[in-house]
Write a protein that holds these residues in place. Structure first.
Motif, mmCIF file in Angstrom:
data_model
loop_
_atom_site.group_PDB
_atom_site.id
_atom_site.type_symbol
_atom_site.label_atom_id
_atom_site.label_comp_id
_atom_site.label_asym_id
_atom_site.label_seq_id
_atom_site.Cartn_x
_atom_site.Cartn_y
_atom_site.Cartn_z
ATOM 1 N N MET A 1 0.835 -1.210 0.000
ATOM 2 C CA MET A 1 0.000 0.000 0.000
ATOM 3 C C MET A 1 0.867 1.256 0.000
ATOM 4 O O MET A 1 1.989 1.258 0.478
ATOM 5 C CB MET A 1 -0.910 0.012 1.227
ATOM 6 N N SER A 2 0.338 2.337 -0.522
ATOM 7 C CA SER A 2 1.083 3.576 -0.618
ATOM 8 C C SER A 2 1.297 4.213 0.747
ATOM 9 O O SER A 2 0.448 4.136 1.628
ATOM 10 C CB SER A 2 0.328 4.553 -1.520
ATOM 11 N N ARG A 3 2.428 4.875 0.916
ATOM 12 C CA ARG A 3 2.716 5.591 2.155
ATOM 13 C C ARG A 3 2.011 6.936 2.190
ATOM 14 O O ARG A 3 1.668 7.448 3.245
ATOM 15 C CB ARG A 3 4.225 5.804 2.295
ATOM 16 N N HIS B 1 2.380 -0.837 -7.556
ATOM 17 C CA HIS B 1 1.990 0.569 -7.538
ATOM 18 C C HIS B 1 0.567 0.709 -6.991
ATOM 19 O O HIS B 1 -0.248 -0.199 -7.126
ATOM 20 C CB HIS B 1 2.013 1.165 -8.944
ATOM 21 N N GLY B 2 0.279 1.875 -6.423
ATOM 22 C CA GLY B 2 -1.077 2.150 -5.973
ATOM 23 C C GLY B 2 -1.616 1.054 -5.080
ATOM 24 O O GLY B 2 -1.002 0.671 -4.092
ATOM 25 N N PRO C 1 9.035 12.522 2.553
ATOM 26 C CA PRO C 1 7.836 13.352 2.425
ATOM 27 C C PRO C 1 7.935 14.339 1.269
ATOM 28 O O PRO C 1 9.032 14.654 0.788
ATOM 29 C CB PRO C 1 7.771 14.081 3.772
ATOM 30 N N VAL C 2 6.774 14.807 0.828
ATOM 31 C CA VAL C 2 6.733 15.837 -0.202
ATOM 32 C C VAL C 2 7.037 17.181 0.453
ATOM 33 O O VAL C 2 6.350 17.611 1.378
ATOM 34 C CB VAL C 2 5.354 15.876 -0.881
ATOM 35 N N HIS D 1 5.772 10.137 -4.887
ATOM 36 C CA HIS D 1 6.297 9.844 -3.555
ATOM 37 C C HIS D 1 5.522 8.728 -2.862
ATOM 38 O O HIS D 1 6.018 8.146 -1.894
ATOM 39 C CB HIS D 1 6.283 11.113 -2.686
ATOM 40 N N ALA D 2 4.335 8.412 -3.341
ATOM 41 C CA ALA D 2 3.552 7.326 -2.756
ATOM 42 C C ALA D 2 4.022 5.956 -3.215
ATOM 43 O O ALA D 2 3.653 4.945 -2.622
ATOM 44 C CB ALA D 2 2.073 7.511 -3.110
#
Length: 305
Positions: A1-3, A78-79, A179-180, A210-211
């Motif tokens: 799963m995405s962060r 992904h995703g 992080p962004v 970034h995810a």
């Protein structure tokens, strides 16, 4: 799963799907699939690129779903598609075939559009009989078939062995992106977007990239570094449109021009002046228009044949 997650407001926030499903690939990999629009409308299938997700197509989904059935899926790792054991062009082709089989009935055909690694997915599947059975046309957006690391200009050095080694190291790093931040957004903008990209477009791309989990990002980077799909391009016999940004550092416009020259049925080359690699976000109307026009042409041709 995405962060991290995608943006949740504005034109680049992904719309809610009409329904979701899971497609199982040849090796058992499970792929998250979304279906938008009316079920009886003509179908468009969207394959996103490296480090992205279905959220990357938000603008196209919103526009095309007005009168198309739009299928979008997360590439493995992904995703919402879990990581899988294999990262290869064979896996890319297997996954696309699985999505086509899961979302199209026998005899039903769709335009298939791919951005970056999604375009490479289409090329990798070109010789599959299942692709020929389900695909009426294709769009290759900001992509290439070979020499990706050698041609990339993300490292500001003259082309040669040193630039290639540094590019391979940068794109293949295992380090998490973190992080962004304002700094990370500037780095991403330089590497992947045109210099005139608006802040909301940079923000949307940064949140998506970034995810992506570091393991998937690294695994696919190794596949892309050794990519050679030149033979497969010549096997892509459906009408195929090509889109490229003239300021693309990841897959410079030379790739788009080479694809257009090699395709058996090139349906046009669209060069987007000043746009970088993230063309579906940077120039959403232009990309949607190419998809819409070619989908319409393919339907007309099928009806008359």
């Amino acid at each position: 799963m995405s962060r991290l997650t995608h943006v949740t407001a504005g034109p680049y926030a992904p719309p809610a799907a009409r329904r979701e499903l899971v497609a199982e690939s040849a090796d058992g990999a499970r792929l998250h699939v979304e279906v938008h629009g009316e079920e009886d409308a003509p179908t468009v299938v969207l394959a996103h690129g490296w480090t992205c997700s279905t959220a990357f197509w938000a603008a196209q989904i919103r526009e095309l779903a007005r009168d198309h059935r739009v299928v979008a899926y997360d590439q493995r790792g992904h995703g919402r598609s879990p990581a899988a054991a294999e990262y290869s062009t064979t896996a890319l082709a297997d996954d696309l075939v699985a999505v086509l089989k899961a979302t199209l009935a026998d005899g039903q055909r769709a335009l298939v559009a791919g951005h970056s690694m999604g375009g490479m997915t289409i090329m990798a599947a070109a010789r599959r009989p299942e692709f020929a059975a389900y695909a009426s046309a294709a769009v290759l957006c900001s992509t290439g078939s070979a020499r990706l690391v050698e041609e990339a200009r993300v490292v500001p050095l003259r082309a040669g062995a040193v630039r290639t080694r540094l590019t391979r190291a940068v794109l293949g790093t295992r380090a998490p992106l973190g992080p962004v931040t304002p700094v990370s957004k500037q780095v991403l903008k330089y590497a992947t977007m045109g210099p005139g990209s608006a802040p909301d477009k940079v923000e949307a791309c940064a949140r998506i990239v970034h995810a992506c989990p570091a393991a998937a990002r690294h695994g696919w980077s190794q596949v892309l570094a050794g990519l050679d799909l030149d033979r497969d391009v010549r096997s892509l016999t459906v009408p195929t449109a090509v889109i490229g940004g003239t300021a693309d550092r990841l897959t410079p416009i030379v790739h788009a021009r080479a694809l257009a020259a090699a395709l058996p049925q090139c349906a046009g080359l669209t060069e987007l002046t000043g746009m970088g690699h993230m063309t579906p976000v940077e120039a959403p109307e232009a990309v949607s228009n190419v998809i819409r026009q070619l989908a319409g042409t393919a339907r007309t041709k099928e009806k008359s044949s």
